[in-house]
Design a protein around this motif. Structure first.
Motif, short mmCIF file in Angstrom:
data_model
loop_
_atom_site.label_atom_id
_atom_site.label_comp_id
_atom_site.label_asym_id
_atom_site.label_seq_id
_atom_site.Cartn_x
_atom_site.Cartn_y
_atom_site.Cartn_z
N ARG A 144 14.57 11.23 -1.72
CA ARG A 144 15.89 10.62 -1.54
C ARG A 144 15.96 9.92 -0.17
N SER A 145 15.47 10.61 0.83
CA SER A 145 15.50 10.08 2.19
C SER A 145 14.62 8.82 2.32
N LEU A 146 13.47 8.83 1.67
CA LEU A 146 12.59 7.66 1.69
C LEU A 146 13.25 6.48 0.97
N ARG A 147 13.99 6.82 -0.09
CA ARG A 147 14.63 5.77 -0.88
C ARG A 147 15.85 5.20 -0.15
N GLU A 148 16.70 6.09 0.35
CA GLU A 148 17.99 5.61 0.88
C GLU A 148 17.95 5.28 2.37
N ASP A 149 17.30 6.12 3.14
CA ASP A 149 17.32 5.90 4.59
C ASP A 149 16.14 5.06 5.07
N TYR A 150 14.97 5.30 4.50
CA TYR A 150 13.80 4.57 4.98
C TYR A 150 13.53 3.31 4.15
N GLU A 151 14.12 3.29 2.94
CA GLU A 151 14.02 2.11 2.05
C GLU A 151 12.58 1.64 1.82
N VAL A 152 11.74 2.58 1.40
CA VAL A 152 10.36 2.20 1.06
C VAL A 152 10.02 2.50 -0.40
N SER A 153 11.05 2.89 -1.20
CA SER A 153 10.78 3.11 -2.61
C SER A 153 11.12 1.84 -3.40
N LEU A 154 10.94 1.89 -4.68
CA LEU A 154 11.27 0.78 -5.58
C LEU A 154 11.94 1.42 -6.80
#
Ligand code: GLA
Length: 392
Positions: free
Chosen positions: A306-316
Motif C-alpha cells: 500500500r505504501s509503495l503504491r500510494e506514498d512512493y508511487e512505484v506500482s502500476l
C-alpha cells in the motif's frame, strides 16, 4: 543435468567458441528477491532480501599469450555472444552498452581501490530474467568482481565486492541504485534471508520457518521507465532528508517527520513517509519469517505494498490487481507485495507451503489465458551468495 550444470555447460561452450580454448575456473553470483524493505537501502535503512536459485556464471581462463597488451576480454553469451575488450594499461571509460559497462565499471572500481586487474578472458551466461526486477545486473557485477578478485589473488571481502559492483552500476551504468542487491548477491547464506543494515553493512542470516514457501510472480511487464523514475525517487528522498535536517531518512521516525513537515513539499513528504514506515516494517517481518507467523506477514506485506503504491508511487494498476488476487487467495496464510524497484517486474509472496498450489492456480486461471498479461508464478529456493564453483 540440473539448472546450474546447464549454465556451466553454456558458459564453457561460449568460452570455447569465443576464444578457442578451455576455461580453467568458474564463478557464480545469484539474483535476489527482496522480501521487505523496499526503496530504503539508499536511505540507509534495513532490508530483508533473499538470494535465489537463478544466477550469473562466469567461465574464466588466462589471457591469450599472443596478446599485444594486457586485456580483459569478455563475451556475453546471452547478448548474442557480444564481445568486449578492456585495455588494462589505460584509463577505463564507459562504453556503448549496458552489459559491457558493468564489466568496465568493475575494472575501474577495483583499480580505484589501488588493486590491479590481472589479464583474463571470461564468458558470461545467466538464467536470471533480464529486466524483471530480480537483480540480473547486480549478479553480473558481483560475479565479475568475484572472478577478478579471486583470479587476481586480491582476496577482497564480500562487502567490498558488493561495493565494487554498486560503484560500477552507479558510475558506469547510470543507475543510482543502493547496496541491497549486491549485498544479497555477495553475502547471502543458503536457506536463509539476509537482514541487512544498509548504513553500516552489518548483516545477519534470518532463518525461514519450516513450512514456508517463497514465490515470485513475474508480472510480465517490462520496466522501461524504471531507471529514470528510480533516480528521481532517490533525489526526492535526499531532498526530504535535507529539509528535515538529517543525513539520511533512516535517521527519522514518524514523530520527527511530522515535526519537520512544515514547508515540506507534499510529494516529498509522502516519499519520506514511505521510507520511514517501511524501515519500521522490516524487523517485525523478519520475526514473522523466522517464526512462521503468516498472518503477520500478510499484514506487514500488505502495508508495504500500500505504501509503495500510494506514498512512493512505484506500482502500476496491473501489479495491484495481481497483488489483490493473491492476497484474496492467501487470506492469513501469507503475504504478497511488489518487490524491487517497481514500475513492472515481479511480486513476491511468502506463504504456508499448502497455499502455494491455490495461488499458482489462481494466477494461471486469471492471467495465462489472456495473452495481454502473461504473469507467471514460481517457487524459489533461498540460495548462497557468490563464489567460485567447485567442479567435482
Ligand atoms: C533496485 C535497486 C536497489 C533498491 C531497490 C528498491 O533493485 O537496485 O538498490 O533500491 O530497487 O528497494
Amino acid at each position: 543435468m540440473d539448472r546450474r550444470e546447464r549454465l556451466i555447460a553454456r558458459a564453457r561452450q561460449g568460452y570455447r567458441m569465443a576464444y578457442g580454448a578451455e576455461p580453467s575456473r568458474f564463478f557464480a553470483a545469484p539474483g535476489r528477491v527482496n522480501l521487505i524493505g523496499e526503496h530504503v537501502d539508499y536511505n540507509g535503512g534495513y532490508v530483508l532480501p533473499c538470494a535465489i536459485n537463478r544466477e550469473t556464471v562466469i567461465a574464466l581462463g588466462p589471457a591469450d599469450k599472443n596478446d599485444q597488451g594486457p586485456f580483459l576480454d569478455a563475451v556475453a553469451i546471452d547478448m548474442g555472444s557480444a564481445r568486449s575488450r578492456v585495455a588494462l594499461d589505460a584509463a577505463v571509460a564507459p562504453g556503448a552498452n549496458s552489459w559491457e559497462n558493468h564489466v568496465r565499471g568493475i575494472v575501474h572500481a577495483i583499480r580505484g581501490l589501488g588493486q590491479p586487474v590481472k589479464p583474463a578472458r571470461i564468458a558470461i551466461a545467466g538464467d536470471i530474467p533480464i529486466g524483471a526486477g530480480l537483480s540480473s545486473s547486480a549478479s553480473l557485477g558481483v560475479v565479475v568482481a568475484t572472478a577478478l578478485s579471486d583470479y587476481g589473488g586480491l582476496s577482497l571481502g564480500r562487502e567490498a565486492l558488493a561495493q565494487i559492483a554498486q560503484a560500477a552500476e552507479n558510475d558506469f551504468v547510470g543507475c543510482a541504485c543502493g547496496i541491497m542487491d549486491q549485498m544479497a548477491s555477495a553475502c547471502a547464506v543458503e536457506g536463509k534471508a539476509l537482514l541487512l543494515d544498509c548504513r553500516s553493512l552489518e548483516h545477519m542470516p534470518i532463518p525461514i520457518a519450516p513450512g514456508l514457501a517463497l514465490m515470485v510472480i513475474d508480472s510480465g511487464i517490462g520496466r522501461e521507465l524504471a531507471t529514470s523514475a528510480f533516480n528521481e525517487r532517490r533525489a526526492q528522498c535526499e531532498a526530504a532528508a535535507q529539509h528535515c535536517g538529517v543525513a539520511l531518512l533512516r535517521d527519522l521516525d514518524m514523530d520527527r517527520l511530522e515535526a519537520a513537515r512544515g514547508g515540506l513539499d507534499e510529494v516529498l513528504y509522502r516519499r519520506a513517509r514511505h521510507v520511514v514506515s517501511e524501515i519500521a516494517r522490516v524487523e517485525p517481518a523478519a520475526v514473522a519469517l523466522a517464526t512462521g507467523d503468516t498472518a503477520r506477514l500478510a499484514d506487514v506485506m500488505a502495508a508495504s505494498h500500500r505504501s509503495l503504491r500510494e506514498d512512493y508511487e512505484v506500482s502500476l494498476p496491473a501489479l495491484d490487481q495481481i497483488v489483490d488476487l493473491v492476497a484474496d487467495v492467501l487470506g492469513t496464510a501469507g503475504g504478497v507485495r511488489l518487490t524491487g524497484a517497481g514500475f513492472g517486474g515481479c511480486l513476491v509472496a511468502v506463504m504456508a507451503e499448502e497455499a502455494a498450489g491455490a495461488v499458482s492456480e489462481a494466477i494461471e486461471r486469471r492471467y495465462n489465458r489472456t495473452a495481454s498479461l502473461p504473469a507467471r508464478a514460481e517457487l524459489l529456493v533461498p540460495s548462497a551468495g557468490a563464489g567460485p564453483i567447485r567442479l567435482v
